[in-house]
Design a protein around this motif. Structure first.
Motif, PDB file in Angstrom:
ATOM      1  N   GLU A 115       0.844  -1.193   0.000  1.00 56.20           N
ATOM      2  CA  GLU A 115       0.000   0.000   0.000  1.00 56.20           C
ATOM      3  C   GLU A 115       0.884   1.250   0.000  1.00 56.20           C
ATOM      4  O   GLU A 115       1.895   1.301   0.686  1.00 56.20           O
ATOM      5  CB  GLU A 115      -0.898   0.031   1.247  1.00 56.20           C
ATOM      6  N   THR A 116       0.478   2.266  -0.757  1.00 56.85           N
ATOM      7  CA  THR A 116       1.215   3.519  -0.772  1.00 56.85           C
ATOM      8  C   THR A 116       1.008   4.243   0.551  1.00 56.85           C
ATOM      9  O   THR A 116      -0.105   4.310   1.058  1.00 56.85           O
ATOM     10  CB  THR A 116       0.739   4.412  -1.937  1.00 56.85           C
ATOM     11  N   GLU A 117       2.090   4.773   1.104  1.00 51.37           N
ATOM     12  CA  GLU A 117       2.000   5.537   2.338  1.00 51.37           C
ATOM     13  C   GLU A 117       1.930   7.022   1.996  1.00 51.37           C
ATOM     14  O   GLU A 117       2.647   7.499   1.116  1.00 51.37           O
ATOM     15  CB  GLU A 117       3.212   5.254   3.230  1.00 51.37           C
ATOM     16  N   TYR A 118       1.064   7.738   2.686  1.00 48.90           N
ATOM     17  CA  TYR A 118       0.861   9.167   2.461  1.00 48.90           C
ATOM     18  C   TYR A 118       1.282   9.950   3.700  1.00 48.90           C
ATOM     19  O   TYR A 118       1.015   9.531   4.825  1.00 48.90           O
ATOM     20  CB  TYR A 118      -0.612   9.457   2.159  1.00 48.90           C
ATOM     21  N   SER A 119       1.932  11.089   3.471  1.00 50.57           N
ATOM     22  CA  SER A 119       2.362  11.969   4.552  1.00 50.57           C
ATOM     23  C   SER A 119       1.837  13.369   4.296  1.00 50.57           C
ATOM     24  O   SER A 119       1.912  13.863   3.166  1.00 50.57           O
ATOM     25  CB  SER A 119       3.891  12.025   4.633  1.00 50.57           C
ATOM     26  N   ILE A 120       1.335  14.004   5.342  1.00 50.31           N
ATOM     27  CA  ILE A 120       0.797  15.355   5.239  1.00 50.31           C
ATOM     28  C   ILE A 120       1.862  16.363   5.688  1.00 50.31           C
ATOM     29  O   ILE A 120       2.715  16.049   6.521  1.00 50.31           O
ATOM     30  CB  ILE A 120      -0.488  15.497   6.095  1.00 50.31           C
ATOM     31  N   ASP A 121       1.805  17.568   5.111  1.00 48.62           N
ATOM     32  CA  ASP A 121       2.687  18.631   5.568  1.00 48.62           C
ATOM     33  C   ASP A 121       2.014  19.986   5.393  1.00 48.62           C
ATOM     34  O   ASP A 121       1.011  20.112   4.689  1.00 48.62           O
ATOM     35  CB  ASP A 121       4.053  18.593   4.877  1.00 48.62           C
ATOM     36  N   PHE A 122       2.575  20.984   6.061  1.00 42.33           N
ATOM     37  CA  PHE A 122       1.985  22.332   6.026  1.00 42.33           C
ATOM     38  C   PHE A 122       3.017  23.350   6.463  1.00 42.33           C
ATOM     39  O   PHE A 122       3.888  23.074   7.278  1.00 42.33           O
ATOM     40  CB  PHE A 122       0.748  22.418   6.936  1.00 42.33           C
TER      41      PHE A 122
END
Length: 174
Positions: free
Chosen positions: A85-92
């Motif tokens: 599964e592709t892993e997703y990371s959030i940023d801001f």
């Protein structure tokens, strides 16, 4: 092209017209202190936006009422986990003039919603320097759980040596 909306914000693709507004905050030591970059020049911002303007996962955060660009929010699809599964990371990142007004939470919450509801992502990662208490609190307020604290290196010093930090790693599961 992407366009997400919240009560007060529009999250949209970048344009080259955004260079001055983005440069205003990414050129600041106050913003870059906990990031993987040093304060950026106008040229570096323009080079970055020339790539980001065509990416739906990198979004400018704009006030609905005024049209002013106040920050950046987005996500990365990183590597695959052990299940493929592709892993997703959030940023801001936000302009300090707009800190402590709830905009980062509002924008990040919409990105989390978009990932989970529109793109059917099952888990999202987030991380930050452990000294960055504002980002830690934001991730926790969004429902992310602290998984671990690790030694990490986000950037190098002037001699090219890695700068080691303690990084807090978070995960949000649908």
């Amino acid at each position: 092209m992407i366009k997400l909306e919240t009560e007060r914000l529009i999250l949209r693709n970048y344009t080259m017209d955004d260079v001055p507004a983005v440069h205003e905050y990414v050129s600041s030591e106050e913003v870059s202190r906990y990031e993987d970059f040093w304060p950026l020049t106008v040229k570096e911002v323009a080079e970055g936006l020339s790539e980001w303007k065509d990416m739906d996962n990198r979004m400018a955060v704009v006030l609905k009422q005024t049209g002013e660009l106040i920050g950046s929010v987005g996500y990365w699809d990183d590597e695959e986990d052990e299940n493929g599964e592709t892993e997703y990371s959030i940023d801001f990142d936000f302009n300090p003039r707009f800190w402590h007004k709830g905009y980062a939470f509002e924008a990040a919450k919409e990105v989390v919603r978009h990932l989970m509801e529109d793109l059917h992502v099952k888990e999202i990662w987030g991380d930050c320097d452990e000294r960055n208490t504002a980002s830690s609190k934001l991730l926790e307020r969004l429902g992310f759980q602290l998984i671990e604290t690790v030694d990490d290196s986000y950037k190098e010093d002037a001699d090219g040596n890695p700068i080691m930090i303690r990084s807090r790693v978070y995960k949000l599961t649908a």
